[in-house]
Scaffold this motif. Structure first.
Motif, PDB file in Angstrom:
ATOM      1  N   UNK A  18      -8.900  24.921   0.997  1.00  0.00           N
ATOM      2  CA  UNK A  18      -8.782  25.964   2.028  1.00  0.00           C
ATOM      3  C   UNK A  18      -9.068  25.427   3.432  1.00  0.00           C
ATOM      4  N   UNK A  19      -9.599  24.229   3.523  1.00  0.00           N
ATOM      5  CA  UNK A  19      -9.912  23.660   4.832  1.00  0.00           C
ATOM      6  C   UNK A  19      -8.632  23.213   5.535  1.00  0.00           C
ATOM      7  N   UNK A  20      -8.630  23.344   6.837  1.00  0.00           N
ATOM      8  CA  UNK A  20      -7.439  23.015   7.622  1.00  0.00           C
ATOM      9  C   UNK A  20      -7.025  21.554   7.425  1.00  0.00           C
ATOM     10  N   UNK A  21      -5.769  21.351   7.162  1.00  0.00           N
ATOM     11  CA  UNK A  21      -5.222  20.009   7.028  1.00  0.00           C
ATOM     12  C   UNK A  21      -5.347  19.400   5.648  1.00  0.00           C
ATOM     13  N   UNK A  22      -6.161  19.990   4.779  1.00  0.00           N
ATOM     14  CA  UNK A  22      -6.395  19.402   3.463  1.00  0.00           C
ATOM     15  C   UNK A  22      -5.155  19.460   2.571  1.00  0.00           C
ATOM     16  N   UNK A  23      -4.433  20.583   2.483  1.00  0.00           N
ATOM     17  CA  UNK A  23      -3.230  20.589   1.640  1.00  0.00           C
ATOM     18  C   UNK A  23      -2.217  19.507   2.031  1.00  0.00           C
ATOM     19  N   UNK A  24      -2.018  19.328   3.329  1.00  0.00           N
ATOM     20  CA  UNK A  24      -1.076  18.299   3.782  1.00  0.00           C
ATOM     21  C   UNK A  24      -1.587  16.905   3.422  1.00  0.00           C
ATOM     22  N   UNK A  25      -2.889  16.692   3.587  1.00  0.00           N
ATOM     23  CA  UNK A  25      -3.485  15.399   3.232  1.00  0.00           C
ATOM     24  C   UNK A  25      -3.328  15.117   1.751  1.00  0.00           C
ATOM     25  N   UNK A  26      -3.595  16.123   0.912  1.00  0.00           N
ATOM     26  CA  UNK A  26      -3.487  15.948  -0.533  1.00  0.00           C
ATOM     27  C   UNK A  26      -2.044  15.658  -0.934  1.00  0.00           C
ATOM     28  N   UNK A  27      -1.101  16.344  -0.306  1.00  0.00           N
ATOM     29  CA  UNK A  27       0.307  16.123  -0.616  1.00  0.00           C
ATOM     30  C   UNK A  27       0.721  14.701  -0.261  1.00  0.00           C
ATOM     31  N   UNK A  28       0.298  14.225   0.908  1.00  0.00           N
ATOM     32  CA  UNK A  28       0.628  12.843   1.314  1.00  0.00           C
ATOM     33  C   UNK A  28       0.027  11.837   0.341  1.00  0.00           C
ATOM     34  N   UNK A  29      -1.202  12.067  -0.064  1.00  0.00           N
ATOM     35  CA  UNK A  29      -1.866  11.147  -0.988  1.00  0.00           C
ATOM     36  C   UNK A  29      -1.142  11.109  -2.330  1.00  0.00           C
ATOM     37  N   UNK A  30      -0.811  12.273  -2.831  1.00  0.00           N
ATOM     38  CA  UNK A  30      -0.113  12.363  -4.117  1.00  0.00           C
ATOM     39  C   UNK A  30       1.250  11.684  -4.041  1.00  0.00           C
ATOM     40  N   UNK A  31       2.006  11.957  -2.984  1.00  0.00           N
ATOM     41  CA  UNK A  31       3.341  11.395  -2.872  1.00  0.00           C
ATOM     42  C   UNK A  31       3.312   9.890  -2.643  1.00  0.00           C
ATOM     43  N   UNK A  32       2.268   9.402  -1.995  1.00  0.00           N
ATOM     44  CA  UNK A  32       2.127   7.963  -1.812  1.00  0.00           C
ATOM     45  C   UNK A  32       1.978   7.247  -3.149  1.00  0.00           C
ATOM     46  N   UNK A  33       1.156   7.798  -4.020  1.00  0.00           N
ATOM     47  CA  UNK A  33       0.983   7.211  -5.349  1.00  0.00           C
ATOM     48  C   UNK A  33       2.261   7.354  -6.173  1.00  0.00           C
ATOM     49  N   UNK A  34       2.926   8.490  -6.026  1.00  0.00           N
ATOM     50  CA  UNK A  34       4.164   8.719  -6.762  1.00  0.00           C
ATOM     51  C   UNK A  34       5.230   7.706  -6.355  1.00  0.00           C
ATOM     52  N   UNK A  35       5.317   7.426  -5.062  1.00  0.00           N
ATOM     53  CA  UNK A  35       6.293   6.463  -4.565  1.00  0.00           C
ATOM     54  C   UNK A  35       6.085   5.088  -5.205  1.00  0.00           C
ATOM     55  N   UNK A  36       4.839   4.671  -5.309  1.00  0.00           N
ATOM     56  CA  UNK A  36       4.531   3.375  -5.918  1.00  0.00           C
ATOM     57  C   UNK A  36       4.944   3.344  -7.386  1.00  0.00           C
ATOM     58  N   UNK A  37       4.640   4.405  -8.105  1.00  0.00           N
ATOM     59  CA  UNK A  37       4.984   4.492  -9.524  1.00  0.00           C
ATOM     60  C   UNK A  37       6.491   4.431  -9.723  1.00  0.00           C
ATOM     61  N   UNK A  38       7.232   5.180  -8.925  1.00  0.00           N
ATOM     62  CA  UNK A  38       8.684   5.218  -9.073  1.00  0.00           C
ATOM     63  C   UNK A  38       9.325   3.879  -8.719  1.00  0.00           C
ATOM     64  N   UNK A  39       8.889   3.288  -7.606  1.00  0.00           N
ATOM     65  CA  UNK A  39       9.478   2.021  -7.184  1.00  0.00           C
ATOM     66  C   UNK A  39       9.230   0.924  -8.211  1.00  0.00           C
ATOM     67  N   UNK A  40       8.049   0.931  -8.819  1.00  0.00           N
ATOM     68  CA  UNK A  40       7.737  -0.091  -9.822  1.00  0.00           C
ATOM     69  C   UNK A  40       8.537   0.086 -11.109  1.00  0.00           C
ATOM     70  N   UNK A  41       9.019   1.290 -11.337  1.00  0.00           N
ATOM     71  CA  UNK A  41       9.760   1.561 -12.580  1.00  0.00           C
ATOM     72  C   UNK A  41      11.252   1.285 -12.456  1.00  0.00           C
ATOM     73  N   UNK A  42      11.778   1.193 -11.243  1.00  0.00           N
ATOM     74  CA  UNK A  42      13.221   1.023 -11.050  1.00  0.00           C
ATOM     75  C   UNK A  42      13.714  -0.313 -11.639  1.00  0.00           C
TER      76      UNK A  42
END
Length: 215
Positions: A187-211
């Motif tokens: 509920x804190x300001x900016x936290x949802x956006x921060x969490x989304x960036x963090x999650x997508x950063x890890x997702x990007x690494x996982x996907x790129x390594x699997x290609x």
């Protein structure tokens, strides 16, 4: 018991979740909003948790609209899955308790049952959804939902079947862990956006390594 009556309960529960948060909704509040006794709720739903889970599905409405738009864009399966997760995470981290309760309380298969039950009561919520996304939404189990797209990447020669199976599990477990990690601060300001960036950063690494080479 009629669908009309169920709609009134679900509408009331959704309004209360939006007003006070899912963790603060009581049977008395729902009954008062509908204008009935508390006991009448149990003639329509197993319990309050059942009703709240059904009402939580409505929080997917914006996501389903965005997902339907993405399905029109010329993206390969891996790109589409990545964009769908980003869209899903964007809404989930804004309302962590709702998404955690819907998809992870009492096992992943419960979510599928709830999603199907909700859309049987509110079929109009699917009228704007493209067929591809409709099939995904019907699959409330996030593991199978993600594999639904990953299997397209396998068919396109982008990743192996083994990678598809592993990614589908890894990403969902990672997503669940992050929901829990941000449950007290979302509920804190900016936290949802921060969490989304963090999650997508890890997702990007996982996907790129699997290609596979060439992709």
């Amino acid at each position: 018991m009629t669908k009309t009556s169920n709609r009134e309960y679900i509408d009331a529960a959704y309004a209360l979740i939006s007003e006070v948060g899912i963790e603060n909704v009581t049977i008395r509040q729902v009954a008062d909003k509908v204008g009935v006794s508390s006991a009448s709720l149990y003639r329509h739903f197993d319990n309050l948790d059942h009703l709240l889970a059904l009402a939580s599905v409505r929080f997917l409405k914006d996501y389903s609209a965005d997902a339907s738009f993405l399905a029109r864009v010329d993206l390969n399966p891996m790109e589409l899955d990545f964009e769908l997760w980003e869209c899903f995470a964007f809404y989930a981290f804004q309302n962590v308790p709702v998404f955690e309760n819907l998809f992870f309380w009492d096992g992943p298969d419960r979510a599928q049952q709830i999603v199907l039950e909700y859309y049987s009561v509110f079929p109009e919520d699917l009228t704007h959804v493209r067929e591809y996304i409709f099939e995904m939404l019907r699959e409330g189990n996030l593991f199978r939902r993600d594999y639904y797209v990953m299997s397209q990447a396998v068919a396109s020669g982008m990743i192996t079947e083994e990678s598809a199976q592993t990614i589908s599990k890894t990403v969902v477990y990672m997503f669940r862990g992050m929901l829990q990690a941000y449950k007290s601060t979302y509920v804190e300001e900016g936290v949802p956006a921060k969490a989304t960036r963090e999650f997508m950063g890890m997702l990007s690494t996982i996907y790129n390594n699997a290609l596979l080479p060439g992709n």
